[in-house]
Motif scaffolding. Structure first.
Motif: not given
Lengths: 258, 437
Positions: A57, A59, A90, A95, A97, A101, A103, A113, A167, B320-327
Motif C-alpha cells: 500500500n 506506506m 491506499r 491496513m 497495524f 490506532n 483516532f 472517516y 475503519r 500511529s495516528i498518521r499511519d492510521g489516517a494514511l492507511s
C-alpha cells in the motif's frame, strides 16, 4: 487446509527490494499473492516481512530515506507507476497495524472517516449504513451499537483492533494488510480476531504478518517464510508446517532459530 | 549454597546502602531548599508589590459646595461655549474653598495669600477646576447656581491620609503644612473628605497629576498591540511549524532555517525593537508610536516561541495516528489537518498563549519604536499613537513621588492579573481539549 483457494492472483512481485538510507532490508523478492485468501508472512524479527508488507500500500513512501524498487503489480497494474496516486491505492489496500490506532474520535467517526474523505456516502443515511455494515462485518456492532458516540480509544484492545478493521473495511478495499494485528491482544481477543479474519477472506485478499506460527497455521492458506531480507520458502501453509523444503524454514518452525 | 553469604548482605553491603541513602537525602534536601527559596522570592516580590500597590486602589475625595458665580464665569451674561471654555474655573474653586474656611479672612494680607494657596491645594488643583468646567460646559444653565460636587483631593493630602507622609519633621521639610493638616483633619471629621474606590486608576487616561492618572489608554494600547501580534504570529507560527515538521524536505537549507528559528527565540527583544525602528519606521515609513508597528515587532518576537511550541506539540502526537489516517487513503495534508493538528491543539494553544503573555510584558522593543507617548486620550485606531501597559509602568516608575510609586505597583498588579488570567486560560484550554490516546 488445502481447500480450493481461488486461482486469482492479486499481487505479482518481481525482484522487489526495499532499502532504508541505502541499507537493504528486502533483497529481491518474487512472489504471487492470491485473492480471497489469507497469506501469512512469518520469520524472525528484522527479516524484512513488515517492510515488504508495506510495499503493497506504499506506506513505505512516508518513511524518509526509504526506497522501493522492482515490479509490483496489483491485478496486473503497476502500483508504483509514476501516474498512480498512492492515496487512491491506499483506499483499495487497507491496513491494520500492530498497535490498535483508532483516532481519538467517536466510534462512529472512526469508521465514517474513510467514506467521508473519499465521498463514498451520498447522504447521512448512506453513511449510517456504511458504518453499520462495516462494524457488523468487523464483528463489533453488537458490542458498540449503543455507544457509537463514545470515544474509540475507550474500547478494549481487541475491540479497538476490530474497530480499526471496520475503519479499513468502510472504504471498500480489495486488500487488507495486517501487520502483527494480534501481538498486543490477549488470547481471547486473538481468537475473536482470527474468526473475523477467517470470515473476511471470503471477500478480501488478506496478507498478514505474524510472529505466531500457530496463528499462521490456523488462519492462512499460504505461508511465506522470510529470513534476512530473503524469501526463503513460499508454499501452501500445510506444506510449510508439515514438510518444509528448506532447512532454515524447518529450524525456525521447530524453534531452533529465530 | 547456604554457607555462601550473599553479596547483598553483611557490613559492606550495609555501608553501600547507607551511602546511597545519604546521597538521596542530600538530593531531596537540595530540592526542597530550592523550592523554599523560590517560594520565598515570589512571596517577597508579590508582598512588596501588593503592599505598596493596594493603596492606589482607593483614593480620598472631597465634597464641596461650589457657587458658580456668574460674574466670574460669564461676566457679560453670555453663555456661548467659547466664553464658558475659557472662564476662570480655578477662581471658582478657590472661592469655594475660601467660603468653606472663612477664617482665612482674619489673617494678615501676606499670610492670607499663602493660606489661600495652601487652602486651594487641598483639592486636586487641575482635577477640581476641570471637573467643574466639564459640568458647566455640558449644562450652561448651571451658571449662577450653587452645586455640591465630589472631587479628588490632591495627591499630597491623599498620601497624608494614607499615612505615607512623615509629619514628624519640621514644617519646611514637608509637603503638607500645619495649616493644611488642621483643615484636612476638620474635613475628615465632618465626613467631607472620604476614601473610596479609585475608579480613575482603571478608567482614566494618563495624567501629570497622580490623583487623576489611570491606565485606560495604555491598557487599550496593549490590547490593540496584542491583537496585531496574535493575528500575525499565530497563523504564521503555526503554519511555519506545520510545514517544517510535515512537509519540509530534509536538507541542509531546512536544517539551517530550523537552527535560526531556535536562535531567533533567544534574541534579546530590544533587537526586534531596533529592527522595527530601522525597517518599519525609517524605511517603510509606518507611523511612529502606533500599535500596528508595536504588534508587528512583538509578532516577530513571539513567533519563534509559537513555532517551537507547535512543533513539540505536533511531535507529541503518536505517528500511529498518521499511519492510521494514511492507511484509509487520507492524503498527507488531510492526515495533518484532520488528525495531527486537532490532537496537537492544546499544546499549540498553551504555547501561543504563553508566547502572547511574554509579548504583553515586553517593554524594550516598544520604547524603540516610540510607544512611550503621554496620552490623555484612549487610542481609537491601530495607527494612532498609543502606549502599552508595561511602558506605562516604566514611565510611572520614573516619577519620584510616593503617589506615583503606589500607582506603579498598582499597574504592575493589574498587568500580573492579566498575565495570570492568560496563563489560567492556557491551563484550562489544555485540560479541556487534551485527549488521551
Amino acid at each position: 487446509m488445502t481447500e480450493n483457494t481461488s486461482k486469482n492472483i492479486k499481487f505479482t512481485c518481481r525482484d522487489v527490494r526495499v532499502s532504508y538510507s541505502g541499507k537493504e532490508a528486502v533483497k529481491g523478492i518474487d512472489i504471487e499473492i492470491a485473492d480471497r485468501s489469507v497469506t501469512a508472512f512469518i520469520g524472525p524479527s528484522g527479516c524484512g516481512k513488515s517492510s515488504f508488507l508495506r510495499v503493497f500500500n506504499r506506506m513505505n513512501d512516508t518513511i524518509p530515506g526509504c526506497a522501493v524498487t522492482g515490479d509490483i503489480r496489483m491485478d496486473g497494474e503497476d502500483i508504483y507507476a509514476p501516474g498512480l496516486d498512492p492515496v487512491l491505492l491506499r483506499a483499495r489496500v487497507g491496513m491494520v497495524f500492530q498497535k490498535p490506532n483508532p483516532f481519538p474520535k467517536s466510534i462512529y467517526d472512526n469508521v465514517a472517516y474513510g467514506p467521508r474523505i473519499h465521498g463514498l456516502a451520498e447522504s447521512k443515511a448512506d453513511l449510517d449504513e456504511i458504518v453499520h455494515n462495516s462494524l457488523k462485518r468487523a464483528g463489533l456492532w453488537d458490542e458498540v451499537k449503543d455507544r457509537l458516540k463514545d470515544s474509540g480509544t475507550g474500547l478494549s484492545g481487541g475491540q479497538q483492533q476490530r474497530l480499526v478493521i471496520a475503519r479499513a473495511i468502510a472504504v471498500s478495499p480489495e486488500v487488507i494488510l495486517m501487520d502483527e494485528p494480534a501481538s498486543a491482544l490477549d488470547p481471547i481477543a486473538t481468537a475473536k480476531l482470527e474468526v473475523l479474519i477467517e470470515e473476511l477472506k471470503e471477500k478480501f485478499c488478506i496478507v498478514i504478518v505474524t510472529h505466531s506460527m500457530a496463528q499462521a497455521a490456523r488462519i492462512s492458506q499460504k505461508t511465506a517464510f522470510f529470513h534476512m531480507g530473503d524469501l526463503v520458502e513460499y508454499d501452501e501453509t500445510d506444506q510449510i508446517f508439515t514438510n518444509p523444503a528448506e532447512l532454515r524454514t524447518q529450524d525456525y518452525i521447530m524453534g531452533r532459530t529465530g | 549454597m547456604a554457607n555462601q553469604p550473599s553479596i547483598h548482605a553483611g557490613v559492606r553491603a550495609l555501608a553501600r546502602l547507607k551511602k546511597r541513602r545519604r546521597s538521596e537525602a542530600i538530593f531531596r534536601a537540595f530540592g526542597i531548599a530550592a523550592i523554599v527559596f523560590a517560594m520565598c522570592a515570589l512571596a517577597w516580590l508579590l508582598g512588596s508589590i501588593i503592599g505598596t500597590g493596594y493603596k492606589a486602589f482607593y483614593q480620598h475625595s472631597l465634597t464641596l459646595e461650589v457657587e458658580l458665580t456668574e460674574s466670574i464665569l460669564a461676566p457679560n451674561g453670555s453663555r456661548d461655549p467659547d466664553t464658558l471654555r475659557r472662564a476662570n474655573y480655578r477662581r471658582i474653586m478657590q472661592e469655594a474653598m475660601f467660603t468653606r474656611f472663612p477664617d482665612i479672612e482674619g489673617l494678615s494680607s501676606a499670610d492670607q495669600r499663602a493660606a489661600k494657596r495652601q487652602n486651594f491645594d487641598i483639592m486636586s488643583t487641575s482635577g477640581g477646576p476641570n471637573y467643574i468646567r466639564q459640568m458647566v460646559f455640558k449644562d450652561p444653565a448651571m451658571v449662577g447656581q450653587t452645586i455640591t460636587v465630589r472631587i479628588p483631593t490632591s495627591d499630597i493630602v491623599d498620601q497624608y491620609l494614607k499615612g505615607n507622609l512623615n509629619v514628624d519633621v519640621p514644617e519646611v521639610q514637608r509637603k503638607i503644612s500645619d495649616r493644611q493638616i488642621a483643615w484636612v483633619k476638620t474635613l475628615r471629621q465632618s465626613g467631607e473628605i472620604k476614601a473610596g474606590f479609585n475608579k480613575r486608576l482603571l478608567f482614566s487616561t494618563d495624567s501629570r497629576d497622580p490623583e487623576l492618572a489611570g491606565i485606560a489608554s495604555s491598557f487599550v494600547g496593549s490590547l490593540m498591540t496584542m491583537f496585531v501580534t496574535f493575528l500575525l504570529a499565530f497563523p504564521v507560527g503555526v503554519g511555519a511549524a506545520i510545514w517544517l515538521d510535515e512537509f519540509a524536505p530534509k536538507n541542509k537549507a531546512v536544517d539551517f532555517i530550523e537552527i535560526n528559528i531556535n536562535n531567533l527565540a533567544a534574541v534579546p527583544s530590544i533587537v526586534f525593537g531596533l529592527l522595527g525602528l530601522a525597517v518599519l519606521l525609517n524605511w517603510a515609513g509606518m507611523p511612529r508610536s502606533a500599535p500596528i508597528v508595536g504588534g508587528i515587532v512583538l509578532a516577530l518576537r513571539t513567533f519563534p516561541t509559537i513555532i517551537i511550541a507547535t512543533r513539540s506539540a505536533l511531535r507529541a502526537v503518536p505517528p500511529s495516528i498518521r499511519d492510521g489516517a494514511l492507511s484509509v487513503g487520507a492524503s498527507h495534508v488531510q492526515a495533518v489537518f484532520h488528525h495531527k493538528l486537532p490532537m496537537a491543539a492544546p499544546g499549540i494553544l498553551t504555547g501561543s498563549i504563553i508566547g502572547m503573555a511574554q509579548a504583553l510584558g515586553e517593554t524594550a522593543p516598544l520604547l524603540m519604536i516610540g510607544m512611550v507617548a503621554f496620552l490623555t486620550e484612549i487610542p481609537s485606531s491601530l495607527t494612532e499613537p498609543a502606549t502599552a501597559l508595561p511602558v506605562q509602568i516604566y514611565l510611572w516608575s520614573d516619577s519620584a513621588e510616593q503617589a506615583w510609586s503606589e500607582r506603579t505597583s498598582a499597574a504592575i498588579i493589574i498587568l500580573l492579573m492579566v498575565l495570570v488570567t492568560m496563563n489560567g486560560i492556557a491551563i484550562w484550554l489544555r485540560s479541556r481539549l487534551e485527549k488521551r490516546w
